[in-house]
Design a protein around this motif. Structure first.
Motif, PDB file in Angstrom:
ATOM      1  N   GLY A 147      -2.377 -63.796 -21.971  1.00 22.27           N
ATOM      2  CA  GLY A 147      -1.003 -63.861 -21.505  1.00 22.27           C
ATOM      3  C   GLY A 147      -0.789 -63.307 -20.113  1.00 22.27           C
ATOM      4  N   LYS A 148      -1.840 -62.823 -19.495  1.00 22.24           N
ATOM      5  CA  LYS A 148      -1.732 -62.267 -18.152  1.00 22.24           C
ATOM      6  C   LYS A 148      -1.830 -63.376 -17.106  1.00 22.24           C
ATOM      7  CE  LYS A 148      -3.712 -57.919 -19.649  1.00 22.24           C
ATOM      8  NZ  LYS A 148      -3.669 -58.240 -21.072  1.00 22.24           N
ATOM      9  N   GLY A 149      -1.691 -63.002 -15.856  1.00 22.86           N
ATOM     10  CA  GLY A 149      -1.815 -63.977 -14.787  1.00 22.86           C
ATOM     11  C   GLY A 149      -2.633 -63.429 -13.642  1.00 22.86           C
ATOM     12  N   ILE A 150      -3.261 -64.331 -12.901  1.00 19.16           N
ATOM     13  CA  ILE A 150      -4.042 -63.982 -11.712  1.00 19.16           C
ATOM     14  C   ILE A 150      -3.547 -64.858 -10.575  1.00 19.16           C
ATOM     15  CG2 ILE A 150      -6.332 -63.944 -10.668  1.00 19.16           C
ATOM     16  CD1 ILE A 150      -7.464 -63.764 -13.542  1.00 19.16           C
ATOM     17  N   VAL A 151      -3.332 -64.234  -9.407  1.00 21.85           N
ATOM     18  CA  VAL A 151      -2.867 -64.963  -8.237  1.00 21.85           C
ATOM     19  C   VAL A 151      -3.898 -64.797  -7.130  1.00 21.85           C
ATOM     20  CG1 VAL A 151      -1.030 -65.213  -6.539  1.00 21.85           C
ATOM     21  CG2 VAL A 151      -0.480 -64.437  -8.852  1.00 21.85           C
ATOM     22  N   TYR A 152      -4.373 -65.915  -6.584  1.00 19.55           N
ATOM     23  CA  TYR A 152      -5.293 -65.899  -5.450  1.00 19.55           C
ATOM     24  C   TYR A 152      -4.511 -66.303  -4.212  1.00 19.55           C
ATOM     25  CZ  TYR A 152      -9.011 -65.928  -8.951  1.00 19.55           C
ATOM     26  OH  TYR A 152      -9.832 -65.626 -10.016  1.00 19.55           O
ATOM     27  N   LEU A 153      -4.530 -65.440  -3.192  1.00 18.23           N
ATOM     28  CA  LEU A 153      -3.819 -65.694  -1.939  1.00 18.23           C
ATOM     29  C   LEU A 153      -4.819 -65.820  -0.801  1.00 18.23           C
ATOM     30  CD1 LEU A 153      -1.127 -62.885  -2.306  1.00 18.23           C
ATOM     31  CD2 LEU A 153      -0.817 -65.311  -2.799  1.00 18.23           C
ATOM     32  N   THR A 154      -4.438 -66.527   0.238  1.00 15.86           N
ATOM     33  CA  THR A 154      -5.276 -66.633   1.425  1.00 15.86           C
ATOM     34  C   THR A 154      -4.401 -66.502   2.667  1.00 15.86           C
ATOM     35  OG1 THR A 154      -6.969 -67.945   2.548  1.00 15.86           O
ATOM     36  CG2 THR A 154      -5.135 -69.154   1.583  1.00 15.86           C
ATOM     37  N   GLY A 155      -5.029 -66.020   3.748  1.00 19.54           N
ATOM     38  CA  GLY A 155      -4.343 -65.838   5.018  1.00 19.54           C
ATOM     39  C   GLY A 155      -5.031 -64.751   5.810  1.00 19.54           C
ATOM     40  N   GLU A 156      -4.408 -64.339   6.882  1.00 15.73           N
ATOM     41  CA  GLU A 156      -4.948 -63.231   7.674  1.00 15.73           C
ATOM     42  C   GLU A 156      -4.933 -61.972   6.816  1.00 15.73           C
ATOM     43  OE1 GLU A 156      -6.235 -63.397  10.794  1.00 15.73           O
ATOM     44  OE2 GLU A 156      -5.927 -65.570  10.671  1.00 15.73           O
ATOM     45  N   ILE A 157      -5.928 -61.109   7.019  1.00 13.75           N
ATOM     46  CA  ILE A 157      -6.091 -59.939   6.153  1.00 13.75           C
ATOM     47  C   ILE A 157      -4.840 -59.052   6.123  1.00 13.75           C
ATOM     48  CG2 ILE A 157      -7.227 -58.492   7.884  1.00 13.75           C
ATOM     49  CD1 ILE A 157      -8.118 -58.570   4.169  1.00 13.75           C
ATOM     50  N   ALA A 158      -4.201 -58.865   7.257  1.00 15.77           N
ATOM     51  CA  ALA A 158      -2.984 -58.036   7.293  1.00 15.77           C
ATOM     52  C   ALA A 158      -1.863 -58.695   6.488  1.00 15.77           C
ATOM     53  CB  ALA A 158      -2.537 -57.801   8.731  1.00 15.77           C
ATOM     54  N   ASP A 159      -1.745 -60.012   6.597  1.00 18.32           N
ATOM     55  CA  ASP A 159      -0.718 -60.737   5.853  1.00 18.32           C
ATOM     56  C   ASP A 159      -0.997 -60.706   4.348  1.00 18.32           C
ATOM     57  OD1 ASP A 159       0.692 -61.454   8.160  1.00 18.32           O
ATOM     58  OD2 ASP A 159      -0.483 -63.292   8.415  1.00 18.32           O
ATOM     59  N   VAL A 160      -2.257 -60.899   3.985  1.00 20.80           N
ATOM     60  CA  VAL A 160      -2.613 -60.856   2.566  1.00 20.80           C
ATOM     61  C   VAL A 160      -2.366 -59.462   1.999  1.00 20.80           C
ATOM     62  CG1 VAL A 160      -4.510 -61.038   0.914  1.00 20.80           C
ATOM     63  CG2 VAL A 160      -4.261 -62.762   2.710  1.00 20.80           C
ATOM     64  N   THR A 161      -2.747 -58.441   2.747  1.00 21.01           N
ATOM     65  CA  THR A 161      -2.525 -57.068   2.286  1.00 21.01           C
ATOM     66  C   THR A 161      -1.039 -56.802   2.072  1.00 21.01           C
ATOM     67  OG1 THR A 161      -4.538 -56.319   3.389  1.00 21.01           O
ATOM     68  CG2 THR A 161      -2.913 -54.636   2.846  1.00 21.01           C
ATOM     69  N   ALA A 162      -0.208 -57.228   3.016  1.00 18.37           N
ATOM     70  CA  ALA A 162       1.236 -57.032   2.889  1.00 18.37           C
ATOM     71  C   ALA A 162       1.788 -57.807   1.688  1.00 18.37           C
ATOM     72  CB  ALA A 162       1.945 -57.467   4.171  1.00 18.37           C
ATOM     73  N   ALA A 163       1.311 -59.020   1.499  1.00 16.74           N
ATOM     74  CA  ALA A 163       1.773 -59.836   0.376  1.00 16.74           C
ATOM     75  C   ALA A 163       1.364 -59.222  -0.959  1.00 16.74           C
ATOM     76  CB  ALA A 163       1.213 -61.258   0.491  1.00 16.74           C
ATOM     77  N   VAL A 164       0.131 -58.740  -1.046  1.00 19.08           N
ATOM     78  CA  VAL A 164      -0.347 -58.110  -2.276  1.00 19.08           C
ATOM     79  C   VAL A 164       0.451 -56.845  -2.571  1.00 19.08           C
ATOM     80  CG1 VAL A 164      -2.323 -56.916  -3.323  1.00 19.08           C
ATOM     81  CG2 VAL A 164      -2.642 -59.129  -2.211  1.00 19.08           C
ATOM     82  N   GLU A 165       0.734 -56.074  -1.542  1.00 16.48           N
ATOM     83  CA  GLU A 165       1.548 -54.868  -1.736  1.00 16.48           C
ATOM     84  C   GLU A 165       2.941 -55.220  -2.262  1.00 16.48           C
ATOM     85  OE1 GLU A 165       1.489 -52.641   1.911  1.00 16.48           O
ATOM     86  OE2 GLU A 165      -0.635 -52.154   1.690  1.00 16.48           O
ATOM     87  N   ALA A 166       3.546 -56.262  -1.713  1.00 18.77           N
ATOM     88  CA  ALA A 166       4.888 -56.672  -2.152  1.00 18.77           C
ATOM     89  C   ALA A 166       4.863 -57.187  -3.588  1.00 18.77           C
ATOM     90  CB  ALA A 166       5.446 -57.744  -1.215  1.00 18.77           C
ATOM     91  N   GLY A 167       3.902 -58.042  -3.897  1.00 20.33           N
ATOM     92  CA  GLY A 167       3.793 -58.562  -5.256  1.00 20.33           C
ATOM     93  C   GLY A 167       3.476 -57.471  -6.264  1.00 20.33           C
ATOM     94  N   SER A 168       2.603 -56.546  -5.871  1.00 18.87           N
ATOM     95  CA  SER A 168       2.248 -55.422  -6.745  1.00 18.87           C
ATOM     96  C   SER A 168       3.442 -54.512  -6.974  1.00 18.87           C
ATOM     97  CB  SER A 168       1.104 -54.621  -6.133  1.00 18.87           C
ATOM     98  OG  SER A 168      -0.057 -55.398  -6.029  1.00 18.87           O
ATOM     99  N   LYS A 169       4.224 -54.281  -5.920  1.00 20.74           N
ATOM    100  CA  LYS A 169       5.410 -53.433  -6.068  1.00 20.74           C
ATOM    101  C   LYS A 169       6.383 -54.051  -7.068  1.00 20.74           C
ATOM    102  CE  LYS A 169       9.215 -51.221  -3.559  1.00 20.74           C
ATOM    103  NZ  LYS A 169      10.039 -51.269  -4.739  1.00 20.74           N
ATOM    104  N   TYR A 170       6.574 -55.357  -6.968  1.00 16.48           N
ATOM    105  CA  TYR A 170       7.443 -56.036  -7.938  1.00 16.48           C
ATOM    106  C   TYR A 170       6.935 -55.783  -9.361  1.00 16.48           C
ATOM    107  CZ  TYR A 170       9.179 -59.454 -11.116  1.00 16.48           C
ATOM    108  OH  TYR A 170       9.708 -60.032 -12.239  1.00 16.48           O
TER     109      TYR A 170
END
Length: 79
Positions: A32-55
């Motif tokens: 029932g869990k989910g996995i999200v794979y993102l791509t982009g510049e490392i700074a952008d991916v890090t920021a996106a992961v932080e935002a998604g993780s915070k949610y």
């Protein structure tokens, strides 16, 4: 931790930074869990992961995250 939270965390991530979703895996075979794979510049991916993780953390449904800066070409075969 759930299909809905995975989708909402992914949505939050892509809205927070200039990244693309490579893949979004949900439910079947992963309890029932989910996995999200993102791509982009490392700074952008890090920021996106932080935002998604915070949610996910705010919702109490966070399990974990990883950012791989320069994955080896062979790793893509396993993802």
């Amino acid at each position: 931790f759930s299909v809905a939270s995975s989708i909402l965390a992914a949505d939050t991530a892509v809205k927070a930074s200039n990244v693309d979703i490579l893949e979004l895996r949900t439910a079947r075979g992963i309890g029932g869990k989910g996995i999200v794979y993102l791509t982009g510049e490392i700074a952008d991916v890090t920021a996106a992961v932080e935002a998604g993780s915070k949610y996910a953390k705010d919702e109490g449904v966070f399990v974990g995250n990883s950012v791989i800066g320069s994955p080896h070409e062979d790793l893509w075969d396993y993802l």
